[in-house]
Design a protein around this motif. Structure first.
Motif, PDB file in Angstrom:
ATOM      1  N   ASP A  64      58.946 -58.858 -70.242  1.00 38.12           N
ATOM      2  CA  ASP A  64      58.467 -60.188 -70.440  1.00 38.12           C
ATOM      3  C   ASP A  64      58.902 -60.787 -71.800  1.00 38.12           C
ATOM      4  O   ASP A  64      59.134 -61.817 -72.006  1.00 38.12           O
ATOM      5  N   THR A  65      59.150 -59.974 -72.995  1.00 41.50           N
ATOM      6  CA  THR A  65      59.259 -60.404 -74.161  1.00 41.50           C
ATOM      7  C   THR A  65      60.366 -60.171 -74.439  1.00 41.50           C
ATOM      8  O   THR A  65      61.230 -60.697 -75.519  1.00 41.50           O
ATOM      9  N   LEU A  66      61.376 -59.523 -73.809  1.00 41.55           N
ATOM     10  CA  LEU A  66      62.765 -59.138 -74.308  1.00 41.55           C
ATOM     11  C   LEU A  66      63.693 -59.755 -72.932  1.00 41.55           C
ATOM     12  O   LEU A  66      64.285 -58.700 -72.468  1.00 41.55           O
ATOM     13  N   PRO A  67      63.775 -60.954 -72.629  1.00 41.03           N
ATOM     14  CA  PRO A  67      64.565 -61.307 -71.517  1.00 41.03           C
ATOM     15  C   PRO A  67      66.217 -61.064 -71.811  1.00 41.03           C
ATOM     16  O   PRO A  67      66.567 -61.202 -72.882  1.00 41.03           O
ATOM     17  N   ILE A  68      66.775 -60.706 -70.635  1.00 39.31           N
ATOM     18  CA  ILE A  68      68.524 -60.554 -70.890  1.00 39.31           C
ATOM     19  C   ILE A  68      69.106 -61.771 -70.249  1.00 39.31           C
ATOM     20  O   ILE A  68      68.729 -61.959 -69.229  1.00 39.31           O
ATOM     21  N   MET A  69      69.811 -62.479 -71.394  1.00 37.46           N
ATOM     22  CA  MET A  69      70.425 -63.989 -70.842  1.00 37.46           C
ATOM     23  C   MET A  69      69.505 -64.746 -70.273  1.00 37.46           C
ATOM     24  O   MET A  69      69.905 -65.453 -69.257  1.00 37.46           O
ATOM     25  N   GLU A 111      64.333 -66.642 -59.864  1.00 34.25           N
ATOM     26  CA  GLU A 111      63.633 -66.838 -61.136  1.00 34.25           C
ATOM     27  C   GLU A 111      64.687 -67.686 -62.018  1.00 34.25           C
ATOM     28  O   GLU A 111      65.849 -67.901 -62.042  1.00 34.25           O
ATOM     29  N   LYS A 112      63.865 -68.443 -62.933  1.00 33.31           N
ATOM     30  CA  LYS A 112      64.361 -69.598 -63.602  1.00 33.31           C
ATOM     31  C   LYS A 112      64.923 -69.040 -65.141  1.00 33.31           C
ATOM     32  O   LYS A 112      63.954 -68.254 -65.547  1.00 33.31           O
ATOM     33  N   ARG A 113      66.109 -69.391 -65.557  1.00 33.78           N
ATOM     34  CA  ARG A 113      66.179 -68.981 -67.017  1.00 33.78           C
ATOM     35  C   ARG A 113      65.118 -69.642 -68.113  1.00 33.78           C
ATOM     36  O   ARG A 113      64.697 -70.834 -68.193  1.00 33.78           O
ATOM     37  N   VAL A 114      64.514 -68.778 -68.913  1.00 34.20           N
ATOM     38  CA  VAL A 114      63.649 -69.247 -69.654  1.00 34.20           C
ATOM     39  C   VAL A 114      64.246 -69.922 -70.845  1.00 34.20           C
ATOM     40  O   VAL A 114      64.989 -69.568 -71.402  1.00 34.20           O
ATOM     41  N   THR A 115      63.649 -70.659 -71.464  1.00 34.42           N
ATOM     42  CA  THR A 115      63.994 -71.497 -72.687  1.00 34.42           C
ATOM     43  C   THR A 115      63.465 -70.842 -73.851  1.00 34.42           C
ATOM     44  O   THR A 115      62.534 -69.761 -73.742  1.00 34.42           O
TER      45      THR A 115
END
Length: 371
Positions: A154-159, A281-285
């Motif tokens: 949750d806190t360290l997304p990859i790409m 899943e969508k890319r988080v901003t």
């Protein structure tokens, strides 16, 4: 007209009425003309046939939006199944496919095969029963690492993605572990245990992240939540039953390493739906990621407990691999378990501790080692 039949009288009446209309029409205002024309039986326009809107509600429309039939993928594969058509309508076929691979195939089928073959692999190395129990506890520790796995994803997304890259990473690690278990016959016991731990890490991580995905979808369609849970757990049990039926002949005729080779192929299937984006899943901003991290910082106690669980699992794993005294392992497990319980007791309320946190987080790894 008195002496004529009734049909002739009606025809003469209509002719007289048409003549009177033609006499009045030239001098009539436009409104009267229109009214007279509309009154003529021959001049009445045909009723307009309104096309029915397929989305318009009528008496047959279901009150719940998820009750409609349809679907592309599962509608074709399970056309006669109302249950599957409803699931596809509410959650989409992509989610159902990835749940089939992650939950049914990986957790149900592959997990059951691993559980049946591992004791025979320990016996091939002539490992004593107490030490085999210690190794079994180490192998199951990734299920106790779920809190830290969820925190990191949750806190360290990859790409920019929270789930897909982590599933692919543990899948690649598990692939090499399956190769070791299947072909490297001269490997040491410690390498075998670490390989089994890596395979269990794939099952645990994939289970956690796909559960989070369908839990979020259930919040959007809560009326279909029981159907989704039925789909997931019925598939897990059926796949586990199939694995039990298959494991006996494989172990009796070919040995435990062949079972790991057979289990490695379906475990690798998870790469396909994840790479095709079936997680949706969508890319988080950057703003969304910053907001997520702020929410976690507001829950420092929960983050501390996640790190404590990681430290507990690594401690037990290290002692179990480096020394083989069952009494020492038992003492370490008791000390770690009591420390974790103390940390939970001072940071959480008794209701939370007794209902969910300790049984789900501590039992899989710590409980087996203590027992």
């Amino acid at each position: 007209l008195e002496g004529r039949p009734a049909g002739a009288r009606r025809g003469a009446f209509h002719l007289q009425r048409m003549k009177s209309i033609d006499e009045v029409e030239p001098a009539s205002p436009s409104g009267a003309k229109a009214a007279l024309r509309y009154a003529r039986p021959a001049a009445c326009p045909a009723p307009v046939q309104h096309s029915k809107d397929p989305e318009a509600a009528d008496e047959t429309t279901a009150l719940l939006p998820g009750d409609k039939q349809g679907g592309i993928f599962f509608g074709m594969c399970f056309r006669s199944s109302t249950f599957m058509a409803e699931l596809e309508s509410n959650f989409g076929w992509r989610l159902l496919v990835i749940l089939c691979v992650a939950q049914h195939v990986l957790k149900g089928f592959v997990g059951s095969l691993l559980g049946k073959a591992t004791p025979y692999l320990y016996r091939a190395y002539k490992i004593p029963a107490p030490q085999a129990q210690v190794y079994g506890g180490i192998v199951s520790l990734p299920f106790a690492m779920k809190p830290i796995l969820g925190l990191v994803s949750d806190t360290l997304p990859i790409m920019g993605y929270h789930k897909g890259p982590y599933i692919l990473a543990v899948g690649a690690l598990s692939f090499f572990a399956f190769m070791i278990l299947s072909f490297w016959t001269s490997s040491s016991v410690i390498i075998v245990v670490i390989a089994l731990w890596a395979v269990t890490l794939q099952v645990s991580t994939t289970d956690l992240l796909t559960e989070a995905q369908y839990a979020a979808k259930i919040q959007e369609a809560p009326h279909a939540g029981p159907s989704m849970l039925t789909y997931v757990w019925a598939g897990i049990n059926l796949a586990g039953f199939a694995a039990v039926l298959l494991s006996g002949p494989l172990l009796a005729n070919y040995g435990p390493r062949t079972v790991f080779l057979v289990a490695g192929a379906p475990a690798a299937l998870i790469f396909l739906p994840v790479a095709l984006g079936y997680l949706e899943e969508k890319r988080v901003t950057e703003e969304e990621l910053a907001a997520t991290r702020r929410r976690y910082l507001e829950q420092r106690e929960a983050c501390f407990l996640c790190v404590m669980m990681l430290a507990a699992t690594l401690t037990i794993m290290g002692f179990g691999l480096l020394q083989h005294n069952p009494l020492v392992n038992c003492g370490v497990a008791w000390a770690v378990g009591l420390t974790v319980l103390f940390c939970f007791s001072v940071t959480l309320t008794p209701v939370i501790i007794g209902s969910c946190m300790v049984p789900q987080a501590c039992t899989p790894g710590l409980g087996r080692l203590i027992l």
